[in-house]
Structure formats: C-alpha cells, structure tokens
Design an enzyme around this catalytic site. Sequence first.
Site, PDB file in Angstrom:
ATOM      1  N   LYS A  48      10.125  89.845 -29.612  1.00 46.92           N
ATOM      2  CA  LYS A  48       9.582  88.687 -30.018  1.00 46.92           C
ATOM      3  C   LYS A  48      10.132  87.213 -30.217  1.00 46.92           C
ATOM      4  O   LYS A  48       8.336  86.445 -30.391  1.00 46.92           O
ATOM      5  CB  LYS A  48       7.950  89.166 -30.676  1.00 46.92           C
ATOM      6  CG  LYS A  48       7.403  90.580 -30.735  1.00 46.92           C
ATOM      7  CD  LYS A  48       7.738  90.968 -29.705  1.00 46.92           C
ATOM      8  CE  LYS A  48       6.456  90.299 -28.522  1.00 46.92           C
ATOM      9  NZ  LYS A  48       6.245  90.641 -27.596  1.00 46.92           N
ATOM     10  N   THR A  52       9.942  86.379 -22.846  1.00 47.38           N
ATOM     11  CA  THR A  52       9.430  86.134 -20.883  1.00 47.38           C
ATOM     12  C   THR A  52      10.329  85.182 -21.002  1.00 47.38           C
ATOM     13  O   THR A  52      10.128  84.967 -19.713  1.00 47.38           O
ATOM     14  CB  THR A  52       8.078  86.681 -21.705  1.00 47.38           C
ATOM     15  OG1 THR A  52       8.346  87.839 -22.285  1.00 47.38           O
ATOM     16  CG2 THR A  52       7.239  87.025 -20.310  1.00 47.38           C
ATOM     17  N   TRP A  53       9.774  83.866 -21.566  1.00 48.88           N
ATOM     18  CA  TRP A  53       9.717  82.120 -21.474  1.00 48.88           C
ATOM     19  C   TRP A  53      11.074  82.368 -20.478  1.00 48.88           C
ATOM     20  O   TRP A  53      11.607  81.288 -19.803  1.00 48.88           O
ATOM     21  CB  TRP A  53       9.458  81.826 -22.363  1.00 48.88           C
ATOM     22  CG  TRP A  53       9.396  80.385 -22.671  1.00 48.88           C
ATOM     23  CD1 TRP A  53       8.706  79.554 -20.676  1.00 48.88           C
ATOM     24  CD2 TRP A  53       9.077  78.932 -23.378  1.00 48.88           C
ATOM     25  NE1 TRP A  53       8.855  78.421 -21.495  1.00 48.88           N
ATOM     26  CE2 TRP A  53       8.866  78.160 -22.628  1.00 48.88           C
ATOM     27  CE3 TRP A  53       9.726  79.607 -25.060  1.00 48.88           C
ATOM     28  CZ2 TRP A  53       8.782  77.040 -23.825  1.00 48.88           C
ATOM     29  CZ3 TRP A  53       8.869  78.110 -25.336  1.00 48.88           C
ATOM     30  CH2 TRP A  53       8.890  77.011 -25.183  1.00 48.88           C
ATOM     31  N   HIS A 111      18.488  92.545 -26.709  1.00 47.54           N
ATOM     32  CA  HIS A 111      18.091  93.033 -28.150  1.00 47.54           C
ATOM     33  C   HIS A 111      19.219  93.132 -28.385  1.00 47.54           C
ATOM     34  O   HIS A 111      18.413  93.771 -29.706  1.00 47.54           O
ATOM     35  CB  HIS A 111      16.645  93.357 -28.053  1.00 47.54           C
ATOM     36  CG  HIS A 111      15.784  93.083 -27.422  1.00 47.54           C
ATOM     37  ND1 HIS A 111      14.984  91.860 -27.668  1.00 47.54           N
ATOM     38  CD2 HIS A 111      14.504  93.865 -26.280  1.00 47.54           C
ATOM     39  CE1 HIS A 111      13.947  91.828 -27.035  1.00 47.54           C
ATOM     40  NE2 HIS A 111      13.036  92.743 -26.542  1.00 47.54           N
ATOM     41  N   ARG A 133      13.814  82.300 -33.116  1.00 49.35           N
ATOM     42  CA  ARG A 133      12.336  81.795 -33.271  1.00 49.35           C
ATOM     43  C   ARG A 133      12.010  81.823 -35.111  1.00 49.35           C
ATOM     44  O   ARG A 133      12.242  83.025 -35.640  1.00 49.35           O
ATOM     45  CB  ARG A 133      11.249  82.609 -32.332  1.00 49.35           C
ATOM     46  CG  ARG A 133      10.102  81.799 -32.260  1.00 49.35           C
ATOM     47  CD  ARG A 133       8.847  83.123 -32.098  1.00 49.35           C
ATOM     48  NE  ARG A 133       7.218  82.812 -31.543  1.00 49.35           N
ATOM     49  CZ  ARG A 133       6.361  83.002 -30.744  1.00 49.35           C
ATOM     50  NH1 ARG A 133       6.266  84.140 -30.511  1.00 49.35           N
ATOM     51  NH2 ARG A 133       5.077  82.015 -30.938  1.00 49.35           N
TER      52      ARG A 133
HETATM   53  P1  A3P Z   1       3.136  85.214 -29.480  1.00 43.23           P
HETATM   54  O1  A3P Z   1       2.560  87.292 -29.266  1.00 43.23           O
HETATM   55  O2  A3P Z   1       2.880  84.300 -30.688  1.00 43.23           O
HETATM   56  O3  A3P Z   1       2.043  83.754 -28.391  1.00 43.23           O
HETATM   57  P2  A3P Z   1       8.877  88.259 -25.978  1.00 43.23           P
HETATM   58  O4  A3P Z   1       8.712  87.571 -24.871  1.00 43.23           O
HETATM   59  O5  A3P Z   1      10.063  88.090 -27.009  1.00 43.23           O
HETATM   60  O6  A3P Z   1       8.123  89.405 -25.946  1.00 43.23           O
HETATM   61  O7  A3P Z   1       7.680  87.514 -26.952  1.00 43.23           O
HETATM   62  C1  A3P Z   1       6.721  87.203 -26.617  1.00 43.23           C
HETATM   63  C2  A3P Z   1       5.601  85.638 -26.863  1.00 43.23           C
HETATM   64  O8  A3P Z   1       6.180  84.413 -26.402  1.00 43.23           O
HETATM   65  C3  A3P Z   1       4.474  86.008 -27.463  1.00 43.23           C
HETATM   66  O9  A3P Z   1       4.281  85.119 -28.234  1.00 43.23           O
HETATM   67  C4  A3P Z   1       4.038  85.251 -26.249  1.00 43.23           C
HETATM   68  O10 A3P Z   1       3.028  84.542 -25.732  1.00 43.23           O
HETATM   69  C5  A3P Z   1       5.467  84.213 -25.627  1.00 43.23           C
HETATM   70  N1  A3P Z   1       5.471  83.899 -24.848  1.00 43.23           N
HETATM   71  C6  A3P Z   1       5.561  84.101 -23.936  1.00 43.23           C
HETATM   72  N2  A3P Z   1       5.409  83.283 -22.183  1.00 43.23           N
HETATM   73  C7  A3P Z   1       5.546  82.470 -22.972  1.00 43.23           C
HETATM   74  C8  A3P Z   1       5.720  80.820 -22.462  1.00 43.23           C
HETATM   75  N3  A3P Z   1       6.030  80.579 -20.949  1.00 43.23           N
HETATM   76  N4  A3P Z   1       5.529  79.415 -23.244  1.00 43.23           N
HETATM   77  C9  A3P Z   1       5.884  80.368 -24.691  1.00 43.23           C
HETATM   78  N5  A3P Z   1       5.594  81.722 -24.992  1.00 43.23           N
HETATM   79  C10 A3P Z   1       5.414  82.480 -24.570  1.00 43.23           C
END
Ligand code: A3P
Length: 301
Positions: A48, A52-53, A111, A133
């Site tokens: 989290k 993904t980003w 991870h 984060r």
């Molecule tokens: P939130 O739940 O705070 O919205 P991971 O990819 O490590 O599982 O993290 C998921 C978090 O990254 C979520 O945060 C998600 O909404 C956010 N996220 C996913 N894609 C994103 C993007 N393109 N830009 C910014 N945040 C993103």
Amino acid sequence: PKEKGWRTEHLYQYKSFWLSLGALKGVKRTQQCFKAQPTDILLATSPKSGTTWFKALIYAIMNRDRFDDISSHPLLTKGPHDRVPFLEAIIQNEVSYNDYRTSSSPLFATHIPYSLLPTSVKSFGCKIVYVFRDPKDVLVSNWNFMTKLRSKDLPSFPIEDAFDLFCKGVSHYGPFWDHVSDYWKASLENPDRVLFLTYEDMKKNPNVCVTKLAKFLDKSFCDGEEDQVQEIIKLCSFDNLRNLEVNQTGVQHFSSQFAIENRHFFRKGEVGDWRNHLTVEMAQQLDQITKQKLGGTGFNC
Ligand code: A3P
C-alpha cells in the site's frame, strides 16, 4: 508466534518479519530459485505504498523508446500488475516465470524485506527502487483494502484494531519501519544500486522524480524530451490509470488461494487521507514511532 492478520489468515513471524503463509512460501521459493541478473530491476515496497503507481512509471520509463505513440501504449491494454509481476508470486509458477524471465529487461516488484532477499540480488548488482509512503496513509490504505476484501460474514474490523497491530509491527511484511530502514540503509551504502523514493515526493514533484528515476534506470531524458516526461506522468496518473477499462476489470491471482480485482488497487490516491480516519493522538503515536525507529538513520520524512 502467530497473530491474526487483517484478513482471515494468520501472520507468522519469520526472521522478525510478519508474513502470511502464502508470502512465506513466496519468500522461501524466491530465496531458493531467483538468480538475479545485473539487468534486472526490482521495485520494492511495503504493501500500500504506491506499488501499482510505480510499477506503471518504471514500466513506462523502461519502454519509452519502444512506444512513441502514447495512444497505443501497452499499459492501456494490460494493467501495471500484469506488466510488472510480483517476484514472490510469479516465481511460484515455473512456466510463467520462465516466460517472463526471457523478456529483454525483466522488471519485478516485491514486498520482500531487504534482509530476506536472495544473496544474488545483493551480489549481482541488479537495481532496486524502493518506495516509502507516510505510514499513516499506508495504515489507512491497508485498512480500507483489507476491509473491502474481508468476507462479509466476518465481524467488522475497526481501524483501532488495525492501528494497534500496525504499531506493534504486525502487518503484512511488517514491521513497516524495519522494512523501510533496511532499504534506506542499503540506499545509503550503495546509491548506484538502490534508489529510495517517496510517494509524497512523486506527488509533489513528479517531473523531478521521474527524471531522477529515469537516470537511475539508465534511461535519462535528454534536452527536448520534456514532453515525454509529461506524457509518462499523465499516463500513470491516478485518474488515468483508474479509469482505464483494463484496471476496472480483471483479477490478479497472487496465489492459488488469493485473487484480487484490479480496481481495488485504486482508491483515493492522495497524500494525507489519514486525516479522515485517524485521531490526532493516533497520528502523533505513529509519527513518534517513525521518529524513534528512523530518526537515527538520517532519514527525514
Ligand atoms: P489509497 O488507498 O490511499 O488511495 P499499492 O499499489 O502499493 O497496493 O498501493 C495502493 C495505494 O496507491 C492506494 O492508496 C491507491 O489508491 C494508490 N494508487 C494507485 N495508483 C495510483 C496512482 N497512479 N497514483 C497515485 N496513487 C495511486
């Protein structure tokens, strides 16, 4: 010792990190089977933290010479998790892993805590990008994620319980702070090999961060390529990725028992959503732990 995790499963403590049984299998298989190549790139995160980003950003940067026309970019037809698999998941399927391994410049996400990575990662010099984060947002993001995935017939899981466990270090691949500090130290010891970035910086200064990331990955942008930087930022932006059909549909099978719909990886995508979920006291306690655990390392968050 085991503790109940945030889903229905238990978390087991393995060499001081809390892992689900599936994650433990993935870590062990990675340690046995993964032979890192110098050209490999590993995106390492605590769950989290924006995996993904950053999967999308790194994929777009690494392939930037191949796709001039953004309207036919491969991220529009397959999401970040399909383009950049989790190492500890894909390595459990020999055929998929071998197929993927033969691609020109394999990108993996993981991870796995730094101390549990196979020695070949450390000795063969593959590159690692670590994303930090703010733990307050990680906790809130994780709690929302787990609440969504939680079976409806289970009792509700208040954020106070998630908070207590998180502070004790009990979270998937936690303690969160140990995960961060090991990668942080590695980035100080070997800055050419380990790049430490933050979700918050990428939000605040995407131009600077994407440029830095590209340089680290040996894909530097030259003068006159500023438009490409902008295109990548736009392509990988929360609103753009979330609204793509490919990310609204489809499922990730992280193991035979564990599947998640792509859309659950996109929630708010903001800095500071913790304010809507945590009390001031909770936030202060988390900040205090962060200061205690990371302050002495020179880490300034
Ligand atoms: P939130 O739940 O705070 O919205 P991971 O990819 O490590 O599982 O993290 C998921 C978090 O990254 C979520 O945060 C998600 O909404 C956010 N996220 C996913 N894609 C994103 C993007 N393109 N830009 C910014 N945040 C993103």
